[in-house]
Structure formats: C-alpha cells, structure tokens
Write a protein that holds these residues in place. Sequence first.
Motif, PDB file in Angstrom:
ATOM      1  N   LYS A 273       0.841  -1.211   0.000  1.00  0.00           N
ATOM      2  CA  LYS A 273       0.000   0.000   0.000  1.00  0.00           C
ATOM      3  C   LYS A 273       0.873   1.256   0.000  1.00  0.00           C
ATOM      4  O   LYS A 273       0.602   2.227  -0.722  1.00  0.00           O
ATOM      5  CB  LYS A 273      -0.917  -0.012   1.230  1.00  0.00           C
ATOM      6  CG  LYS A 273      -2.018  -1.051   1.128  1.00  0.00           C
ATOM      7  CD  LYS A 273      -2.849  -1.107   2.391  1.00  0.00           C
ATOM      8  CE  LYS A 273      -3.877  -2.231   2.270  1.00  0.00           C
ATOM      9  NZ  LYS A 273      -4.928  -2.170   3.265  1.00  0.00           N
TER      10      LYS A 273
ATOM     11  N   ASP B 187     -11.505  -1.249  -3.558  1.00  0.00           N
ATOM     12  CA  ASP B 187     -11.705  -2.546  -2.898  1.00  0.00           C
ATOM     13  C   ASP B 187     -11.527  -3.691  -3.881  1.00  0.00           C
ATOM     14  O   ASP B 187     -11.051  -4.760  -3.509  1.00  0.00           O
ATOM     15  CB  ASP B 187     -13.102  -2.584  -2.267  1.00  0.00           C
ATOM     16  CG  ASP B 187     -13.243  -1.499  -1.221  1.00  0.00           C
ATOM     17  OD1 ASP B 187     -12.448  -1.496  -0.270  1.00  0.00           O
ATOM     18  OD2 ASP B 187     -14.103  -0.621  -1.383  1.00  0.00           O
TER      19      ASP B 187
ATOM     20  N   LYS C 158     -15.682   0.625  -4.916  1.00  0.00           N
ATOM     21  CA  LYS C 158     -15.154   1.436  -3.825  1.00  0.00           C
ATOM     22  C   LYS C 158     -16.217   1.614  -2.746  1.00  0.00           C
ATOM     23  O   LYS C 158     -17.383   1.355  -2.973  1.00  0.00           O
ATOM     24  CB  LYS C 158     -14.741   2.824  -4.344  1.00  0.00           C
ATOM     25  CG  LYS C 158     -13.536   2.761  -5.258  1.00  0.00           C
ATOM     26  CD  LYS C 158     -13.060   4.137  -5.657  1.00  0.00           C
ATOM     27  CE  LYS C 158     -12.988   5.098  -4.507  1.00  0.00           C
ATOM     28  NZ  LYS C 158     -12.222   4.628  -3.350  1.00  0.00           N
TER      29      LYS C 158
ATOM     30  N   ALA D 286     -17.007   5.859   2.230  1.00  0.00           N
ATOM     31  CA  ALA D 286     -16.891   7.227   1.709  1.00  0.00           C
ATOM     32  C   ALA D 286     -17.261   7.317   0.225  1.00  0.00           C
ATOM     33  O   ALA D 286     -16.901   8.277  -0.450  1.00  0.00           O
ATOM     34  CB  ALA D 286     -15.472   7.742   1.932  1.00  0.00           C
ATOM     35  N   LEU D 287     -18.012   6.319  -0.290  1.00  0.00           N
ATOM     36  CA  LEU D 287     -18.230   6.218  -1.734  1.00  0.00           C
ATOM     37  C   LEU D 287     -18.893   7.438  -2.351  1.00  0.00           C
ATOM     38  O   LEU D 287     -18.609   7.792  -3.498  1.00  0.00           O
ATOM     39  CB  LEU D 287     -19.043   4.960  -2.052  1.00  0.00           C
ATOM     40  CG  LEU D 287     -20.468   4.890  -1.498  1.00  0.00           C
ATOM     41  CD1 LEU D 287     -21.347   4.133  -2.448  1.00  0.00           C
ATOM     42  CD2 LEU D 287     -20.480   4.221  -0.139  1.00  0.00           C
TER      43      LEU D 287
HETATM   44  C1  5RP Z   1     -13.241   4.029   1.110  1.00  0.00           C
HETATM   45  C2  5RP Z   1     -12.712   3.399  -0.115  1.00  0.00           C
HETATM   46  C3  5RP Z   1     -11.310   2.915  -0.085  1.00  0.00           C
HETATM   47  O1  5RP Z   1     -10.574   3.567  -1.074  1.00  0.00           O
HETATM   48  C4  5RP Z   1     -11.309   1.446  -0.316  1.00  0.00           C
HETATM   49  O2  5RP Z   1     -12.121   0.847   0.681  1.00  0.00           O
HETATM   50  C5  5RP Z   1      -9.900   0.842  -0.230  1.00  0.00           C
HETATM   51  O3  5RP Z   1      -9.411   1.015   1.059  1.00  0.00           O
HETATM   52  P1  5RP Z   1      -8.023   0.417   1.516  1.00  0.00           P
HETATM   53  O4  5RP Z   1      -6.970   1.091   0.723  1.00  0.00           O
HETATM   54  O5  5RP Z   1      -7.955   0.729   3.005  1.00  0.00           O
HETATM   55  O6  5RP Z   1      -8.066  -1.072   1.264  1.00  0.00           O
HETATM   56  O7  5RP Z   1     -13.365   3.255  -1.120  1.00  0.00           O
HETATM   57  O8  5RP Z   1     -14.591   4.330   0.997  1.00  0.00           O
END
Ligand code: 5RP
Length: 233
Positions: free
Chosen positions: A7, A92, A102, A107-108
């Motif tokens: 990440k 995701d 996502k 927060a979509l």
């Molecule tokens: C939040 C999102 C994130 O970008 C998505 O869940 C990925 O998160 P992470 O990088 O912690 O796996 O859409 O609403």
Amino acid sequence: MNSDDMKILAGRTAADALVKSGMKLGLGTGSTAVHVIGRVGELLACGKLRDVAAFPTSFQSLMDCEKWKIPVFTLNSRELEGGLDLTIDGADEVDGENRCVKGGGGALLIEKLAAYASSSFALVADERKLVKSLGMSFPVPVEIIPEARVQAARALEAFGAEVILRAALRKAGPVITEHGNLILDVRFRESADPVVMEDEINRIPGVVENGFFTRLRPVLYAARGDGTVEVRK
Ligand code: 5RP
C-alpha cells in the motif's frame, strides 16, 4: 512484501508520478490513499511541490490533510469551482478494464463526486484487489437514505444478490455515513455487468449512490508482492 508495504509503495509511486504543482487534487480515503496524502504532504514540505488545492473525500482524509498541512477546499469553493485536475484513490476491487468497486470505508458518495469531477483519475491498490468480476467477493456498498432500508434491500435482492445492512463497530446498530445515511453491502451471486448495475442500482428509490465506478478509465498503480508496481492504463 506484505500488504502494508504494498500500500505504501503504490501510494507513494502514484503521487510521485502524477501530482504536479498548481493542481486541483482529489485525495481519496483508506489505508492506501493515506500514503498518497502523506507523500503529497512531504513534497509540499520540502518545496518540490507548490500551490496544490486539495479536496479530501472524507473526514479521515481531511484530518490527514490537516496533519500534513495540505491546503483543503470544498468542491464548491472559488478555488476549485466544482472541478479537479486529478483524483487519486484506493479501491476494494479492480477488474481487468480498471473498473472498480469502492466504498469499503463508507466514503463512496464523496469519492465518486471527486472522481467524476476530475479530468484524470488514478487508483492505488495492492495486487490482492485485482479480480476478474466485480462485486462477487467484496460486496458493493450502496448508500441509501434510512427510510429506504427495507424497500431498497428488497429491490437489490431482486438482482440475485445477498444484501446486508452494514453494522457499526464499537457502536450499537448500523454504520451512519458522513451524510446521515445507511449502507447496504451487496454481494452478487453471479457475475453482473458493472456498467449496467451502476446505473440500475441508482434508479432504485432512496439510493443515494453505489460503489461501482465504471464510467472512467483510471490509470491503476498496483503494487506486487515482489516490490514492483504495475502501471496499467
Ligand atoms: C473508502 C474506499 C477505499 O478507497 C477502499 O475501501 C480501499 O481502502 P483500503 O486502501 O484501506 O483497502 O473506497 O470508501
């Protein structure tokens, strides 16, 4: 490399490659996007980057921008005027055409607003997020107004999906989004066309937004366990 390292690698690589001085920048949410924000903050602090105007996509991102002293504005501000040059965000799930799901962090709604307001869009992810078919493993979040809870769930089930009201952690009851809404997590039992579903789901009364992002062709920065980053357009 473990997933935390991937990440960091994906986030920092994308920020270094894509963020330029003077940009209006959408900054995403989550444990990968946080490394984009951190890198932008570092570049501003050492003077390699100047005059960035940022739009954070969640309270979490806002706090990270504050921590890194990144100037933030609302999308309606005179500085941004409803438009962004670039948004970088996590995902995701990402399919072979860089369409994605996502909203794992809830927060979509604002994430989609930022992405669709941007001239260019980039995703940062580790290789575990790459899938053949969206919405079958990681459920697609659907933000609904509270009054639509039962009716919208029924309509979503009619697509042949399993629907679960997202429960809060360390609070009794459901997750309440930053806009006072609920989230239904929708897992498809069979492969569904994400382009069709993005529109169809939003036609259900009471749905505010869903987590399919299919109308853009983002560039993907996918970090691999061997320490490389695949840049896929
Ligand atoms: C939040 C999102 C994130 O970008 C998505 O869940 C990925 O998160 P992470 O990088 O912690 O796996 O859409 O609403």
